[in-house]
Design a protein around this motif. Structure first.
Motif, PDB file in Angstrom:
ATOM      1  N   GLU A   7      -9.098  40.142  19.686  1.00 45.71           N
ATOM      2  CA  GLU A   7     -10.079  39.973  20.762  1.00 45.71           C
ATOM      3  C   GLU A   7      -9.622  38.938  21.790  1.00 45.71           C
ATOM      4  OE1 GLU A   7     -13.116  41.438  21.511  1.00 45.71           O
ATOM      5  OE2 GLU A   7     -12.493  42.920  20.033  1.00 45.71           O
ATOM      6  N   TRP A   8      -9.062  37.840  21.318  1.00 46.87           N
ATOM      7  CA  TRP A   8      -8.653  36.785  22.246  1.00 46.87           C
ATOM      8  C   TRP A   8      -7.506  37.225  23.145  1.00 46.87           C
ATOM      9  CZ3 TRP A   8      -8.614  31.419  19.409  1.00 46.87           C
ATOM     10  CH2 TRP A   8      -9.893  31.140  18.962  1.00 46.87           C
ATOM     11  N   GLY A   9      -6.577  37.977  22.607  1.00 49.93           N
ATOM     12  CA  GLY A   9      -5.425  38.407  23.395  1.00 49.93           C
ATOM     13  C   GLY A   9      -5.782  39.360  24.517  1.00 49.93           C
ATOM     14  N   SER A  10      -6.941  40.001  24.404  1.00 49.69           N
ATOM     15  CA  SER A  10      -7.341  40.942  25.457  1.00 49.69           C
ATOM     16  C   SER A  10      -8.049  40.253  26.621  1.00 49.69           C
ATOM     17  CB  SER A  10      -8.247  42.034  24.868  1.00 49.69           C
ATOM     18  OG  SER A  10      -9.451  41.464  24.389  1.00 49.69           O
ATOM     19  N   HIS A  11      -8.278  38.950  26.504  1.00 50.22           N
ATOM     20  CA  HIS A  11      -8.942  38.195  27.569  1.00 50.22           C
ATOM     21  C   HIS A  11      -7.933  37.268  28.246  1.00 50.22           C
ATOM     22  CE1 HIS A  11     -12.855  39.652  26.361  1.00 50.22           C
ATOM     23  NE2 HIS A  11     -12.566  39.321  25.107  1.00 50.22           N
ATOM     24  N   ALA A  12      -7.561  37.609  29.464  1.00 52.75           N
ATOM     25  CA  ALA A  12      -6.562  36.837  30.197  1.00 52.75           C
ATOM     26  C   ALA A  12      -6.970  35.375  30.339  1.00 52.75           C
ATOM     27  CB  ALA A  12      -6.316  37.453  31.572  1.00 52.75           C
ATOM     28  N   ARG A  13      -8.254  35.113  30.536  1.00 51.07           N
ATOM     29  CA  ARG A  13      -8.708  33.721  30.693  1.00 51.07           C
ATOM     30  C   ARG A  13      -8.474  32.915  29.417  1.00 51.07           C
ATOM     31  NH1 ARG A  13     -14.615  34.039  32.900  1.00 51.07           N
ATOM     32  NH2 ARG A  13     -14.508  31.847  32.336  1.00 51.07           N
ATOM     33  N   MET A  14      -8.648  33.544  28.269  1.00 55.18           N
ATOM     34  CA  MET A  14      -8.421  32.852  26.997  1.00 55.18           C
ATOM     35  C   MET A  14      -6.943  32.522  26.835  1.00 55.18           C
ATOM     36  SD  MET A  14      -9.585  31.559  24.210  1.00 55.18           S
ATOM     37  CE  MET A  14     -11.215  32.220  23.906  1.00 55.18           C
ATOM     38  N   VAL A  29       5.006  24.960  24.451  1.00 61.29           N
ATOM     39  CA  VAL A  29       5.209  26.212  23.732  1.00 61.29           C
ATOM     40  C   VAL A  29       4.754  27.353  24.628  1.00 61.29           C
ATOM     41  CG1 VAL A  29       4.565  27.532  21.684  1.00 61.29           C
ATOM     42  CG2 VAL A  29       4.750  25.056  21.547  1.00 61.29           C
ATOM     43  N   PRO A  30       5.592  28.374  24.851  1.00 55.27           N
ATOM     44  CA  PRO A  30       5.148  29.520  25.655  1.00 55.27           C
ATOM     45  C   PRO A  30       4.067  30.313  24.922  1.00 55.27           C
ATOM     46  CG  PRO A  30       7.382  29.872  24.853  1.00 55.27           C
ATOM     47  CD  PRO A  30       6.973  28.502  24.422  1.00 55.27           C
ATOM     48  N   VAL A  31       3.087  30.783  25.683  1.00 59.69           N
ATOM     49  CA  VAL A  31       1.980  31.555  25.139  1.00 59.69           C
ATOM     50  C   VAL A  31       1.943  32.901  25.854  1.00 59.69           C
ATOM     51  CG1 VAL A  31      -0.522  31.649  24.837  1.00 59.69           C
ATOM     52  CG2 VAL A  31       0.671  29.466  24.629  1.00 59.69           C
ATOM     53  N   THR A  32       1.733  33.964  25.090  1.00 60.12           N
ATOM     54  CA  THR A  32       1.643  35.293  25.680  1.00 60.12           C
ATOM     55  C   THR A  32       0.638  36.136  24.905  1.00 60.12           C
ATOM     56  OG1 THR A  32       2.937  37.187  26.425  1.00 60.12           O
ATOM     57  CG2 THR A  32       3.515  36.286  24.295  1.00 60.12           C
ATOM     58  N   ALA A  33       0.144  37.161  25.554  1.00 58.42           N
ATOM     59  CA  ALA A  33      -0.765  38.100  24.885  1.00 58.42           C
ATOM     60  C   ALA A  33       0.063  39.145  24.141  1.00 58.42           C
ATOM     61  CB  ALA A  33      -1.668  38.780  25.904  1.00 58.42           C
ATOM     62  N   ALA A  34      -0.471  39.648  23.052  1.00 54.35           N
ATOM     63  CA  ALA A  34       0.205  40.696  22.288  1.00 54.35           C
ATOM     64  C   ALA A  34       0.361  41.936  23.164  1.00 54.35           C
ATOM     65  CB  ALA A  34      -0.587  41.033  21.028  1.00 54.35           C
TER      66      ALA A  34
END
Length: 66
Positions: A7-14, A29-34
């Motif tokens: 659920e969190w990965g589908s929200h760009a703001r998160m 640390v780089p962060v990216t959505a699945a």
């Protein structure tokens, strides 16, 4: 790298908020959505295809048993 899924990965703001937090830490640390919407299903499908392929190859090879 931190990969945010579910659920969190589908929200760009998160993802952006988490990325901003980690960019402020001493070791950024780089962060990216699945990239996959359902990675657990993708893994299950891959495994199923591997098993099916193995069964097909075993059934076509002549048996070495007497």
């Amino acid at each position: 790298m931190i990969v945010i899924g579910g659920e969190w990965g589908s929200h760009a703001r998160m993802v952006t908020a988490i990325d901003e937090h980690f960019s402020q830490t001493p070791r950024s640390v780089p962060v990216t959505a699945a990239a996959l919407p359902s990675p657990e299903l993708a893994g299950a499908r891959t495994r199923a295809v591997e098993e099916l392929r193995s069964l097909i190859i075993q059934s076509v090879r002549p048996s070495t048993d007497p």
